[in-house]
Design an enzyme around this catalytic site. Structure first.
Site, PDB file in Angstrom:
ATOM      1  N   ASN A 121      58.898 -54.046 -11.280  1.00 40.64           N
ATOM      2  CA  ASN A 121      59.527 -53.120 -12.148  1.00 40.64           C
ATOM      3  C   ASN A 121      60.900 -53.974 -12.902  1.00 40.64           C
ATOM      4  OD1 ASN A 121      60.721 -51.236 -13.823  1.00 40.64           O
ATOM      5  ND2 ASN A 121      61.124 -49.742 -11.925  1.00 40.64           N
TER       6      ASN A 121
ATOM      7  N   HIS B  53      59.559 -42.424 -12.710  1.00 44.31           N
ATOM      8  CA  HIS B  53      60.423 -43.159 -11.942  1.00 44.31           C
ATOM      9  C   HIS B  53      61.854 -42.399 -11.668  1.00 44.31           C
ATOM     10  CE1 HIS B  53      63.455 -46.276 -10.556  1.00 44.31           C
ATOM     11  NE2 HIS B  53      62.213 -47.166 -10.261  1.00 44.31           N
TER      12      HIS B  53
ATOM     13  N   LYS C 215      62.824 -53.316 -15.149  1.00 46.71           N
ATOM     14  CA  LYS C 215      63.790 -52.257 -15.643  1.00 46.71           C
ATOM     15  C   LYS C 215      64.053 -52.788 -17.100  1.00 46.71           C
ATOM     16  CE  LYS C 215      64.467 -50.838 -10.837  1.00 46.71           C
ATOM     17  NZ  LYS C 215      65.094 -50.142 -10.116  1.00 46.71           N
TER      18      LYS C 215
ATOM     19  N   GLU D 104      59.274 -43.915  -3.443  1.00 45.91           N
ATOM     20  CA  GLU D 104      60.429 -44.431  -3.668  1.00 45.91           C
ATOM     21  C   GLU D 104      61.957 -43.664  -3.288  1.00 45.91           C
ATOM     22  OE1 GLU D 104      60.180 -48.066  -6.254  1.00 45.91           O
ATOM     23  OE2 GLU D 104      60.511 -46.383  -7.915  1.00 45.91           O
TER      24      GLU D 104
ATOM     25  N   GLU E   1      64.547 -43.248 -11.954  1.00 44.97           N
ATOM     26  CA  GLU E   1      65.737 -43.465 -12.811  1.00 44.97           C
ATOM     27  C   GLU E   1      65.607 -42.455 -14.067  1.00 44.97           C
ATOM     28  OE1 GLU E   1      65.733 -47.626 -12.741  1.00 44.97           O
ATOM     29  OE2 GLU E   1      66.595 -47.577 -10.682  1.00 44.97           O
TER      30      GLU E   1
ATOM     31  N   SER F 189      64.559 -51.556  -2.707  1.00 48.77           N
ATOM     32  CA  SER F 189      65.289 -52.427  -2.117  1.00 48.77           C
ATOM     33  C   SER F 189      64.237 -53.754  -1.150  1.00 48.77           C
ATOM     34  CB  SER F 189      66.452 -51.965  -1.096  1.00 48.77           C
ATOM     35  OG  SER F 189      67.285 -51.518  -1.914  1.00 48.77           O
TER      36      SER F 189
ATOM     37  N   GLY G  58      67.776 -50.008  -5.574  1.00 45.12           N
ATOM     38  CA  GLY G  58      69.043 -50.829  -6.024  1.00 45.12           C
ATOM     39  C   GLY G  58      70.092 -50.765  -5.247  1.00 45.12           C
TER      40      GLY G  58
HETATM   41  P1  PGA Z   1      64.677 -52.039  -6.202  1.00 50.22           P
HETATM   42  O1  PGA Z   1      64.179 -51.248  -7.263  1.00 50.22           O
HETATM   43  O2  PGA Z   1      63.828 -52.826  -5.740  1.00 50.22           O
HETATM   44  O3  PGA Z   1      65.683 -52.998  -7.097  1.00 50.22           O
HETATM   45  O4  PGA Z   1      65.384 -51.127  -5.170  1.00 50.22           O
HETATM   46  C1  PGA Z   1      62.776 -50.507  -6.934  1.00 50.22           C
HETATM   47  C2  PGA Z   1      62.307 -49.491  -8.201  1.00 50.22           C
HETATM   48  O5  PGA Z   1      63.360 -49.038  -8.657  1.00 50.22           O
HETATM   49  O6  PGA Z   1      61.257 -49.547  -8.438  1.00 50.22           O
END
Ligand code: PGA
Length: 261
Positions: free
Chosen positions: A14, A99, A16, A171, A101, A217, A177
């Site tokens: 992803n 997601h 982003k 998640e 976010e 992460s 992140g």
């Molecule tokens: P990250 O993001 O690996 O940077 O923690 C994962 C995600 O949001 O799908």
């Protein structure tokens, strides 16, 4: 609708809101130039403006193209939005839905996520529907309730073929992140709650059939430990997917211990 199997594992990037179209093309070229990891499915989800330039780079390679979001309607007066038919027309096979976010940053509620999930399935896109608790919810002992609510809202009333064509990503919001990865045991327990919820709200045995990815992460360093857990059917990778070598070593780790329970 084609059921999505738990194995081979799916390792999804992803990206982003990272990578301009030329930068995305360069990363895609790096990914396909490396030897393809065996025993795993790869997916990349670049930002919308990069989809058309990345698509031809993947031709002849076993890397699927996906998008990070879609609107629930197929067309209309929705300024700034992108629909399912637009995604299939540029060669997307998969779309991320709900997601965190978007749930927490853009106000997407469970009902919106459920509509988007159905819109994706209607267009023949494989949805990866994201669920997960915040840190406050985990600390308050609400993880299970949150997962049950989110999975329940997304899958309630969905016919079985559509449910089997759906992928889930667990998640935990506190792991995204942050560099703070869930332990394999935390991921396993959450995946079991999700599977039990599917059995209850849809059909007994459905939970064992669905692919559930872990996201939050994931790195080349922690991937082997995570993938030692058979409950984990793949990974949704953010930051570590922006580097071809790192992403591919996560993919190689996913190919190990590939049997589902
Ligand atoms: P990250 O993001 O690996 O940077 O923690 C994962 C995600 O949001 O799908």
């Amino acid at each position: 609708m084609v059921p999505w199997p738990r194995r081979p594992r799916l390792v999804a990037g992803n990206w982003k809101m990272n990578k301009t179209a030329p930068e995305a093309a360069a990363l895609a070229r790096e990914l396909v130039a490396a030897p393809a990891p065996a025993g795993v499915r790869l997916l990349i989800c670049p930002p919308f403006p990069a989809l058309t330039v990345v698509r031809p780079i993947l031709d002849g390679h076993d890397v699927l193209l996906g998008a990070q979001n879609l609107h629930a309607e197929p067309s209309g007066a929705f300024t700034g939005e992108v629909s399912g038919p637009m995604l299939t027309a540029v060669g997307c096979h998969v779309v991320i839905v709900g997601h965190s976010e978007r749930r927490h940053g853009m106000g997407e509620d469970d009902a919106t996520v459920a509509r988007k999930l159905r819109a994706a399935l209607h267009e023949g896109l494989t949805p990866i529907v994201c669920v997960g608790e915040t840190l406050a919810q985990r600390e308050a002992g609400q993880t299970e309730a949150v997962l049950r609510r989110q999975v329940g809202a997304a899958f309630a009333g969905l016919d079985l073929d559509a449910a089997r064509a759906t992928v889930i990503a667990y998640e935990p919001v506190w792991a995204i992140g942050t560099g703070r990865v869930a332990t394999p045991e935390q991921a396993r327990d959450a995946h079991r709650v999700i599977r039990a919820t599917l059995d209850e709200i849809a059909s007994a045995g459905l939970g064992a059939q669905l692919a559930i990815l872990y996201g939050g992460s994931v790195t080349a360093g922690n991937a082997p430990r995570l993938f030692a857990e058979a409950e984990i059917d793949g990974a949704l990778v953010g930051g570590a997917a922006l580097d071809a070598a790192g992403f591919l070593s996560i993919a190689r780790a996913a190919a190990v211990g590939t049997r589902a329970r």
